[in-house]
Design an enzyme around this catalytic site. Structure first.
Site, PDB file in Angstrom:
ATOM      1  N   LYS A   1       0.830  -1.211   0.000  1.00  0.00           N
ATOM      2  CA  LYS A   1       0.000   0.000   0.000  1.00  0.00           C
ATOM      3  C   LYS A   1       0.870   1.270   0.000  1.00  0.00           C
ATOM      4  CE  LYS A   1      -1.957  -0.799   3.986  1.00  0.00           C
ATOM      5  NZ  LYS A   1      -1.219  -1.994   4.443  1.00  0.00           N
TER       6      LYS A   1
ATOM      7  N   ARG B   1      -8.379   1.280   9.891  1.00  0.00           N
ATOM      8  CA  ARG B   1      -7.937  -0.078  10.163  1.00  0.00           C
ATOM      9  C   ARG B   1      -8.888  -0.806  11.109  1.00  0.00           C
ATOM     10  NH1 ARG B   1      -2.004   1.005   9.276  1.00  0.00           N
ATOM     11  NH2 ARG B   1      -0.901  -0.958   9.283  1.00  0.00           N
TER      12      ARG B   1
ATOM     13  N   ARG C   1      12.018  -6.379   4.463  1.00  0.00           N
ATOM     14  CA  ARG C   1      11.857  -4.969   4.099  1.00  0.00           C
ATOM     15  C   ARG C   1      12.905  -4.097   4.797  1.00  0.00           C
ATOM     16  NH1 ARG C   1       6.049  -2.218   4.663  1.00  0.00           N
ATOM     17  NH2 ARG C   1       6.316  -2.576   6.892  1.00  0.00           N
TER      18      ARG C   1
ATOM     19  N   ARG D   1      12.488  -1.364  10.180  1.00  0.00           N
ATOM     20  CA  ARG D   1      11.512  -0.830  11.127  1.00  0.00           C
ATOM     21  C   ARG D   1      11.442  -1.734  12.345  1.00  0.00           C
ATOM     22  NH1 ARG D   1       6.094   0.445   7.747  1.00  0.00           N
ATOM     23  NH2 ARG D   1       5.250  -0.468   9.643  1.00  0.00           N
TER      24      ARG D   1
ATOM     25  N   ARG E   1       1.042  -8.189  14.218  1.00  0.00           N
ATOM     26  CA  ARG E   1       0.452  -7.275  13.220  1.00  0.00           C
ATOM     27  C   ARG E   1      -0.487  -8.036  12.286  1.00  0.00           C
ATOM     28  NH1 ARG E   1       5.438  -4.727  10.514  1.00  0.00           N
ATOM     29  NH2 ARG E   1       3.977  -3.384   9.390  1.00  0.00           N
TER      30      ARG E   1
HETATM   31  P1  AMP Z   1       2.020   0.948   8.898  1.00  0.00           P
HETATM   32  O1  AMP Z   1       3.213   1.760   8.564  1.00  0.00           O
HETATM   33  O2  AMP Z   1       0.783   1.390   8.177  1.00  0.00           O
HETATM   34  O3  AMP Z   1       2.263  -0.533   8.763  1.00  0.00           O
HETATM   35  O4  AMP Z   1       1.706   1.211  10.457  1.00  0.00           O
HETATM   36  C1  AMP Z   1       2.658   0.902  11.447  1.00  0.00           C
HETATM   37  C2  AMP Z   1       1.997   0.836  12.800  1.00  0.00           C
HETATM   38  O5  AMP Z   1       1.400   2.087  13.129  1.00  0.00           O
HETATM   39  C3  AMP Z   1       0.854  -0.169  12.913  1.00  0.00           C
HETATM   40  O6  AMP Z   1       1.309  -1.490  13.174  1.00  0.00           O
HETATM   41  C4  AMP Z   1       0.081   0.415  14.098  1.00  0.00           C
HETATM   42  O7  AMP Z   1       0.736   0.167  15.322  1.00  0.00           O
HETATM   43  C5  AMP Z   1       0.184   1.907  13.834  1.00  0.00           C
HETATM   44  N1  AMP Z   1      -0.928   2.367  12.971  1.00  0.00           N
HETATM   45  C6  AMP Z   1      -0.838   2.883  11.724  1.00  0.00           C
HETATM   46  N2  AMP Z   1      -2.047   3.201  11.251  1.00  0.00           N
HETATM   47  C7  AMP Z   1      -2.921   2.883  12.224  1.00  0.00           C
HETATM   48  C8  AMP Z   1      -4.339   2.940  12.338  1.00  0.00           C
HETATM   49  N3  AMP Z   1      -5.109   3.413  11.333  1.00  0.00           N
HETATM   50  N4  AMP Z   1      -4.905   2.505  13.493  1.00  0.00           N
HETATM   51  C9  AMP Z   1      -4.168   2.044  14.511  1.00  0.00           C
HETATM   52  N5  AMP Z   1      -2.838   1.942  14.461  1.00  0.00           N
HETATM   53  C10 AMP Z   1      -2.206   2.353  13.333  1.00  0.00           C
END
Ligand code: AMP
Length: 218
Positions: free
Chosen positions: A19, A94, A132, A165, A176
């Site tokens: 994404k 989410r 990654r 990360r 996750r």
């Molecule tokens: P991402 O980079 O989108 O994979 O997000 C990394 C982390 O940020 C996720 O595993 C969550 O801990 C937090 N996070 C990002 N977006 C959200 C969301 N919409 N709701 C809750 N936690 C989020």
């Protein structure tokens, strides 16, 4: 591509589905704002803001950050001038409460145009996440096997070092994926019922996915 046709778009899918990579590219090509809640949270963590401090423990454990914190952050972001015309939400909503809050925040005249679901089998997601690497400076996303840099751990684009990360370590990845299955996957039915869902087979090379995305978002 006509940005007006793709005004407000959500990219939905598991962690590692591509994404972020695609949202960056499409947003650039179509002149849309790219709104990544993960990137916004990581910036808050780096700046050690009160929100970042609260969010960090959840993120490192692979858990979702509580809805109220995220919803406020996104509401403020989509009210900013660069997000007036067109945006891609990458990583939000989410959960069902987040999806409902988004609906309430958007007017009928400016409601969601599309929700694109990036379909990728879970075993593939796992491999993508463990390999990654992200550029510490420009944010470019690489993969040690599928998309390696010319020199190991050095970004091809800007020459800065690559980092893994903290939530791309195997301990956090399992959590996750579980959070995705239980809290985020129900959004597929929600958006299908609202007739907004479009699916893309994202288990293909990035260029192929990109070209198809441009068509899907027309
Ligand atoms: P991402 O980079 O989108 O994979 O997000 C990394 C982390 O940020 C996720 O595993 C969550 O801990 C937090 N996070 C990002 N977006 C959200 C969301 N919409 N709701 C809750 N936690 C989020």
């Amino acid at each position: 591509m006509n940005a007006a046709l793709t005004a407000r778009c959500v990219f939905l899918g598991g962690p590692g589905a591509g994404k972020g990579t695609q949202a960056k590219r499409v947003a650039e090509a179509a002149g849309m704002a790219h709104i990544s809640t993960g990137d916004m949270l990581r910036a808050q963590v780096a700046r050690q803001t009160p929100l970042g401090t609260k969010a960090k423990a959840f993120m490192d454990a692979g858990k979702l950050v509580p809805d109220d914190l995220i919803i406020e952050m996104v509401k403020a972001r989509i009210a900013e001038p660069d997000a007036k015309a067109a945006w891609i939400l990458d990583g939000f909503p989410r959960t069902l409460p987040q999806a409902k809050a988004l609906d309430q925040n958007l007017s009928k005249a400016a409601s969601l145009s599309h929700v694109i679901y990036f379909a990728v089998p879970e075993n593939v997601l796992f491999g993508r996440l463990t390999g990654r690497r992200t550029c510490s400076k420009c944010g470019a996303i690489w993969h040690i096997e599928n998309n390696p840099t010319k020199v190991s751990d050095v970004c091809d684009r800007c020459g800065a070092g690559l980092v893994q990360r903290s939530d791309d370590r195997p301990e956090a990845i399992g959590k996750r994926l579980e959070e995705y299955r239980t809290l985020t996957a129900p959004l597929l039915a929600y958006y299908r019922a609202h007739n907004l869902l479009r699916e893309i087979d994202a288990n293909r090379p990035p260029d192929v996915v990109f070209q198809e995305l441009l068509k899907l978002m027309q």
